[in-house]
Design a protein around this motif. Sequence first.
Motif, mmCIF file in Angstrom:
data_model
loop_
_atom_site.group_PDB
_atom_site.id
_atom_site.type_symbol
_atom_site.label_atom_id
_atom_site.label_comp_id
_atom_site.label_asym_id
_atom_site.label_seq_id
_atom_site.Cartn_x
_atom_site.Cartn_y
_atom_site.Cartn_z
ATOM 1 N N VAL A 49 0.842 -1.207 0.000
ATOM 2 C CA VAL A 49 0.000 0.000 0.000
ATOM 3 C C VAL A 49 0.876 1.256 0.000
ATOM 4 C CG1 VAL A 49 -1.596 1.359 1.434
ATOM 5 C CG2 VAL A 49 -2.006 -1.098 1.076
ATOM 6 N N ILE A 50 1.899 1.261 0.839
ATOM 7 C CA ILE A 50 2.786 2.433 0.934
ATOM 8 C C ILE A 50 3.489 2.688 -0.406
ATOM 9 C CG2 ILE A 50 4.841 3.390 2.080
ATOM 10 C CD1 ILE A 50 3.999 1.413 4.471
ATOM 11 N N LEU A 51 3.951 1.624 -1.045
ATOM 12 C CA LEU A 51 4.595 1.772 -2.359
ATOM 13 C C LEU A 51 3.583 2.276 -3.394
ATOM 14 C CD1 LEU A 51 6.839 -1.449 -2.455
ATOM 15 C CD2 LEU A 51 7.556 0.901 -1.959
ATOM 16 N N ASP A 52 2.347 1.801 -3.295
ATOM 17 C CA ASP A 52 1.281 2.277 -4.205
ATOM 18 C C ASP A 52 1.017 3.765 -3.993
ATOM 19 O OD1 ASP A 52 -0.844 -0.722 -4.106
ATOM 20 O OD2 ASP A 52 0.889 -0.196 -5.362
ATOM 21 N N VAL A 53 0.872 4.164 -2.723
ATOM 22 C CA VAL A 53 0.568 5.574 -2.415
ATOM 23 C C VAL A 53 1.661 6.486 -2.978
ATOM 24 C CG1 VAL A 53 0.408 7.261 -0.515
ATOM 25 C CG2 VAL A 53 -0.826 5.074 -0.368
ATOM 26 N N ALA A 54 2.889 6.006 -2.888
ATOM 27 C CA ALA A 54 4.035 6.821 -3.359
ATOM 28 C C ALA A 54 4.267 6.669 -4.856
ATOM 29 C CB ALA A 54 5.297 6.420 -2.602
ATOM 30 N N ALA A 55 3.438 5.842 -5.503
ATOM 31 C CA ALA A 55 3.633 5.559 -6.943
ATOM 32 C C ALA A 55 5.092 5.143 -7.200
ATOM 33 C CB ALA A 55 3.262 6.768 -7.793
ATOM 34 N N ALA A 56 5.585 4.295 -6.303
ATOM 35 C CA ALA A 56 6.989 3.860 -6.385
ATOM 36 C C ALA A 56 7.169 2.900 -7.560
ATOM 37 C CB ALA A 56 7.371 3.160 -5.085
ATOM 38 N N PRO A 57 8.389 2.800 -8.056
ATOM 39 C CA PRO A 57 8.663 1.799 -9.098
ATOM 40 C C PRO A 57 8.478 0.387 -8.544
ATOM 41 C CG PRO A 57 10.699 2.840 -8.345
ATOM 42 C CD PRO A 57 9.569 3.583 -7.695
ATOM 43 N N ASP A 58 8.708 -0.609 -9.403
ATOM 44 C CA ASP A 58 8.461 -2.002 -9.014
ATOM 45 C C ASP A 58 9.593 -2.496 -8.115
ATOM 46 O OD1 ASP A 58 8.260 -5.215 -10.749
ATOM 47 O OD2 ASP A 58 7.539 -4.540 -8.769
ATOM 48 N N ILE A 59 9.475 -2.226 -6.843
ATOM 49 C CA ILE A 59 10.497 -2.610 -5.860
ATOM 50 C C ILE A 59 10.116 -3.964 -5.266
ATOM 51 C CG2 ILE A 59 11.509 -2.027 -3.614
ATOM 52 C CD1 ILE A 59 11.023 0.950 -4.370
ATOM 53 N N PRO A 60 11.020 -4.950 -5.311
ATOM 54 C CA PRO A 60 10.691 -6.281 -4.774
ATOM 55 C C PRO A 60 10.360 -6.239 -3.286
ATOM 56 C CG PRO A 60 12.688 -6.389 -6.102
ATOM 57 C CD PRO A 60 12.360 -4.932 -5.917
ATOM 58 N N ILE A 61 9.316 -6.978 -2.919
ATOM 59 C CA ILE A 61 8.959 -7.156 -1.506
ATOM 60 C C ILE A 61 9.181 -8.629 -1.171
ATOM 61 C CG2 ILE A 61 7.110 -7.046 0.212
ATOM 62 C CD1 ILE A 61 5.692 -4.982 -1.587
ATOM 63 N N GLY A 212 -1.244 19.682 2.214
ATOM 64 C CA GLY A 212 -1.199 19.445 0.772
ATOM 65 C C GLY A 212 -2.258 18.452 0.335
ATOM 66 N N ALA A 213 -2.510 18.442 -0.949
ATOM 67 C CA ALA A 213 -3.588 17.600 -1.502
ATOM 68 C C ALA A 213 -3.035 16.384 -2.241
ATOM 69 C CB ALA A 213 -4.444 18.431 -2.446
ATOM 70 N N ALA A 214 -1.705 16.270 -2.305
ATOM 71 C CA ALA A 214 -1.126 15.131 -3.039
ATOM 72 C C ALA A 214 -1.404 13.835 -2.272
ATOM 73 C CB ALA A 214 0.383 15.326 -3.204
ATOM 74 N N PRO A 215 -1.448 12.696 -2.960
ATOM 75 C CA PRO A 215 -1.792 11.429 -2.297
ATOM 76 C C PRO A 215 -0.929 11.103 -1.088
ATOM 77 C CG PRO A 215 -1.785 11.159 -4.683
ATOM 78 C CD PRO A 215 -1.279 12.558 -4.414
ATOM 79 N N VAL A 216 0.377 11.346 -1.164
ATOM 80 C CA VAL A 216 1.255 11.018 -0.024
ATOM 81 C C VAL A 216 0.923 11.911 1.161
ATOM 82 C CG1 VAL A 216 3.644 11.073 0.815
ATOM 83 C CG2 VAL A 216 3.131 10.074 -1.424
ATOM 84 N N ALA A 217 0.748 13.203 0.917
ATOM 85 C CA ALA A 217 0.425 14.129 2.011
ATOM 86 C C ALA A 217 -0.917 13.757 2.648
ATOM 87 C CB ALA A 217 0.401 15.566 1.497
ATOM 88 N N GLN A 218 -1.883 13.424 1.816
ATOM 89 C CA GLN A 218 -3.197 13.024 2.338
ATOM 90 C C GLN A 218 -3.077 11.754 3.193
ATOM 91 O OE1 GLN A 218 -6.597 14.422 1.273
ATOM 92 N NE2 GLN A 218 -5.200 16.152 1.073
ATOM 93 N N PHE A 219 -2.265 10.828 2.717
ATOM 94 C CA PHE A 219 -2.041 9.547 3.423
ATOM 95 C C PHE A 219 -1.431 9.816 4.801
ATOM 96 C CE2 PHE A 219 -1.148 5.109 3.864
ATOM 97 C CZ PHE A 219 0.192 4.921 4.151
ATOM 98 N N VAL A 220 -0.442 10.693 4.842
ATOM 99 C CA VAL A 220 0.229 11.009 6.116
ATOM 100 C C VAL A 220 -0.708 11.802 7.018
ATOM 101 C CG1 VAL A 220 2.184 12.198 7.169
ATOM 102 C CG2 VAL A 220 2.525 10.881 5.061
ATOM 103 N N GLN A 221 -1.521 12.680 6.429
ATOM 104 C CA GLN A 221 -2.502 13.411 7.239
ATOM 105 C C GLN A 221 -3.474 12.443 7.911
ATOM 106 O OE1 GLN A 221 -4.323 16.211 4.474
ATOM 107 N NE2 GLN A 221 -2.295 16.969 3.902
ATOM 108 N N GLN A 222 -3.876 11.417 7.184
ATOM 109 C CA GLN A 222 -4.829 10.455 7.768
ATOM 110 C C GLN A 222 -4.163 9.649 8.903
ATOM 111 O OE1 GLN A 222 -6.763 8.034 4.789
ATOM 112 N NE2 GLN A 222 -8.138 7.076 6.286
ATOM 113 N N MET A 223 -2.929 9.255 8.714
ATOM 114 C CA MET A 223 -2.217 8.535 9.788
ATOM 115 C C MET A 223 -2.025 9.446 10.992
ATOM 116 S SD MET A 223 0.629 6.076 7.973
ATOM 117 C CE MET A 223 1.566 7.404 7.222
ATOM 118 N N THR A 224 -1.751 10.723 10.700
ATOM 119 C CA THR A 224 -1.545 11.689 11.792
ATOM 120 C C THR A 224 -2.823 11.855 12.615
ATOM 121 O OG1 THR A 224 0.167 12.847 10.528
ATOM 122 C CG2 THR A 224 -0.860 14.066 12.333
#
Length: 311
Positions: A49-61, A212-224
């Motif tokens: 989910v975190i990699l999705d929110v950050a639109a990260a490249p295909d990083i192996p998990i 901010g309104a970007a997905p990462v900022a919104q995600f962190v705001q919700q966790m906060t």
Amino acid sequence: MKVIVDTDAGIDDAIALLMTLAHPAAEVLAVTTVMGNVSLEQATHNTGVILDVAAAPDIPIFKGCARPLLQCVPPDAVSVHGADGLGGAGRPTTTRVPYSEPAGLALARLAREHPGQITLVTLGPLTNVALAIQLDADFLVNLGQLVIMGGSIDGRGNTTPAAEFNFLVDPEAAAFVFAACHRARIEAVLVSWETTLAHPIPLTSWDSLITGAAPVAQFVQQMTGHVKRTWRSSNVFWPDPLAVAVALAPEIIGEQERRLVAVEPARVASRGHTIVDYRFGPESAPNARLVRKVDGVKFQNLLQQAVQQGG
Ligand code: RIB
Ligand code: CA
């Protein structure tokens, strides 16, 4: 800088992973998951989910251990991080599928494939690292650097009076890792709970940093929001982001000391306690660099870079 993050995917882990993804010098080779804040399955899902929110490249998990080395039932910290481990900011699905290779094997393989080049940052219990050491006797020597978030170096536990959470979840693994560092004459960089407490961030400063309104900022705001509802403090404390900041930008370190560290594995009141040897002598050869102070402004700049990515 080639980086692997080993995580139990709670709220501060998420911010730490976002910091790693946002850092221009970090090439994230993999993320390995471990039980701790949440179950292994939840930690692995949260990582996707975190990699999705950050639109990260295909990083192996790579999935690691579902239980501590010698315990059958894994603990958790959902009381702190919420049922989903992300303060309710999680998502029901993720596009990321973990590889089939177990984390311990993947860690040993990647270190052997990139000798002396990888910085491994551990944000949860040290179970995966202990297994990697057992699987490959050269693992620690093959690593470039091991940075560990954990421990209570002045005896100020956060989960018991004696022990910090990551070391208490798997004291045998922590004891094994530091003993192996001592044998290999390796000095792990240790970012402890007390060092975390020494770097509070006022909630007002944090709120202004995450707007901010970007997905990462919104995600962190919700966790906060979850943090505000449950942690009830005028400050926020970010242990895992502090460890990542030290790994990615060691120039922020202001004060550190080289010491021999051990962890109490016995099933006594001090189980999981971090024992620091302040003596001098051949038997006290250091196996850790205890980070005491960092540049708080530079730390907050790294946090802002993390939260504002994609903005
Ligand atoms: O004691 C703090 C540590 O325990 C952090 O890594 C936090 O995420 C929890 O895992
Ligand atoms: Ca963690």
